[in-house]
Motif scaffolding. Structure first.
Motif, PDB file in Angstrom:
ATOM      1  N   LEU A 153       0.803  -1.220   0.000  1.00 33.58           N
ATOM      2  CA  LEU A 153       0.000   0.000   0.000  1.00 33.58           C
ATOM      3  C   LEU A 153       0.839   1.275   0.000  1.00 33.58           C
ATOM      4  O   LEU A 153       0.338   2.335  -0.368  1.00 33.58           O
ATOM      5  N   TYR A 154       2.099   1.175   0.411  1.00 32.31           N
ATOM      6  CA  TYR A 154       2.925   2.377   0.507  1.00 32.31           C
ATOM      7  C   TYR A 154       3.016   3.157  -0.812  1.00 32.31           C
ATOM      8  O   TYR A 154       2.830   4.381  -0.814  1.00 32.31           O
ATOM      9  N   PRO A 155       3.321   2.499  -1.957  1.00 28.30           N
ATOM     10  CA  PRO A 155       3.377   3.289  -3.210  1.00 28.30           C
ATOM     11  C   PRO A 155       2.059   3.980  -3.536  1.00 28.30           C
ATOM     12  O   PRO A 155       2.052   5.118  -4.020  1.00 28.30           O
ATOM     13  N   LEU A 156       0.944   3.289  -3.282  1.00 29.23           N
ATOM     14  CA  LEU A 156      -0.359   3.877  -3.568  1.00 29.23           C
ATOM     15  C   LEU A 156      -0.628   5.072  -2.660  1.00 29.23           C
ATOM     16  O   LEU A 156      -1.105   6.119  -3.123  1.00 29.23           O
ATOM     17  N   LEU A 157      -0.323   4.936  -1.368  1.00 30.01           N
ATOM     18  CA  LEU A 157      -0.509   6.047  -0.429  1.00 30.01           C
ATOM     19  C   LEU A 157       0.409   7.212  -0.782  1.00 30.01           C
ATOM     20  O   LEU A 157       0.012   8.381  -0.707  1.00 30.01           O
TER      21      LEU A 157
END
Length: 311
Positions: free
Chosen positions: A44-48
């Motif tokens: 989820l980090y890249p999306l966030l």
């Protein structure tokens, strides 16, 4: 000696912390949840990061004190990204390019998979091996011959370059989808078809009245995976469509050039920055996220029953 009441309390605490039998203790649950949170954060980090940065102004981007919370909700990035991507028109074309071949491929994969699973015919094993070989052979090997064939038949620049292979069971990852349906139909009890034959049902009626309803999860997962792969297939789209059709991932690759033409250097506020690129990326993947959230329950069930663990 330890008091029996204290011993009972300690035993109960031990069971709660470490578990007993089929009941997992707090330590095991804590470790599992920490691992799941860690793995989820990695994905989820890249999306966030993209989502937060897409709402940052240029001042926030150059300010080292601003990390995750913008000083203001700056929506001008999305306004420019919508213009550069020509979002409404490109989105409709992308849905058309992804959905029509996906539907054709889903239907034909079911028919071919049913044929391999339920019928015996000459050279069946040879045809099955050749079908699997189409999945093993890299697409780069057949790309140029396929392009020349489409050119000879005057199909370049049209959606038929995606539709015709899908109708023949040779769409993107077509062999994988045939195998999924083959797996489902192979498990179908023969007594059901024998009973239908006694009642006078033909092969076509047995297919859509008996086989198709049992393979609901397979239809869902094949369509979703096919839809996503056609959505993201920018290389073949650029090769076959030229300037006649376009898709969002293809326009995202051209984002910098399109932005320079729409907002020439030197004009006020024309500088292309990371936040605008992030906004364009979010607009490109947002429709797929919406589809996933709407069909999440069927998607997970289909993955579980078909055995696809990652593609």
């Amino acid at each position: 000696m330890v008091n029996p009441s204290i011993r009972a309390v300690l035993s109960r605490i031990r069971k709660i912390v470490f578990g007993v039998g089929e009941n997992d203790g707090l330590v095991f649950k804590a470790v599992v949840y920490l691992l799941l949170i860690g793995i989820g954060f990695i994905y989820l980090y890249p999306l966030l990061y993209m989502f937060v940065n897409s709402f940052m102004s240029l001042d926030d981007l150059v300010n080292s004190m601003v990390k995750w919370i913008p000083t203001e909700l700056y929506t001008e990035n999305y306004t420019k990204a919508l213009q550069v991507l020509d979002f409404n028109k490109t989105l409709l074309q992308t849905i058309l390019v992804a959905s029509v071949p996906a539907v054709a491929q889903t239907v034909m994969s079911a028919v071919i998979g049913y044929g391999f699973a339920r019928f015996d015919f000459p050279l069946k094993r040879l045809w099955f091996v050749l079908m699997i070989a189409t999945f093993v052979i890299p697409p780069q090997v057949t790309m140029i011959p396929t392009y020349l064939m489409f050119k000879d038949y005057h199909l370049l620049g049209t959606l038929q370059t995606f539709i015709y292979p899908a109708l023949l069971g040779q769409g993107l990852k077509g062999a994988l989808f045939i195998m999924i349906f083959y797996q489902f139909f192979k498990k179908l009890p023969a007594v059901l078809e024998e009973a239908a034959q006694i009642d006078g049902a033909g092969y076509f009626k047995m297919f859509y009245r008996i086989a198709v309803p049992t393979a609901g999860p397979a239809f869902i997962i094949v369509f979703l995976f096919s839809f996503v792969w056609y959505w993201n297939e920018s290389y073949l789209a650029a090769l076959y469509f030229g300037n006649s059709l376009t898709i969002l991932p293809l326009e995202l690759q051209r984002f910098s050039d399109s932005y320079s033409k729409m907002f020439p250097p030197g004009t006020p506020g024309s500088q292309l920055n990371e936040a605008i690129k992030m906004a364009g990326t979010m607009l490109t993947i947002a429709p797929l996220l919406v589809v996933y959230f709407l069909l999440q329950r069927w998607f997970v069930e289909g993955v579980d029953r078909t055995g696809i663990t990652g593609e």
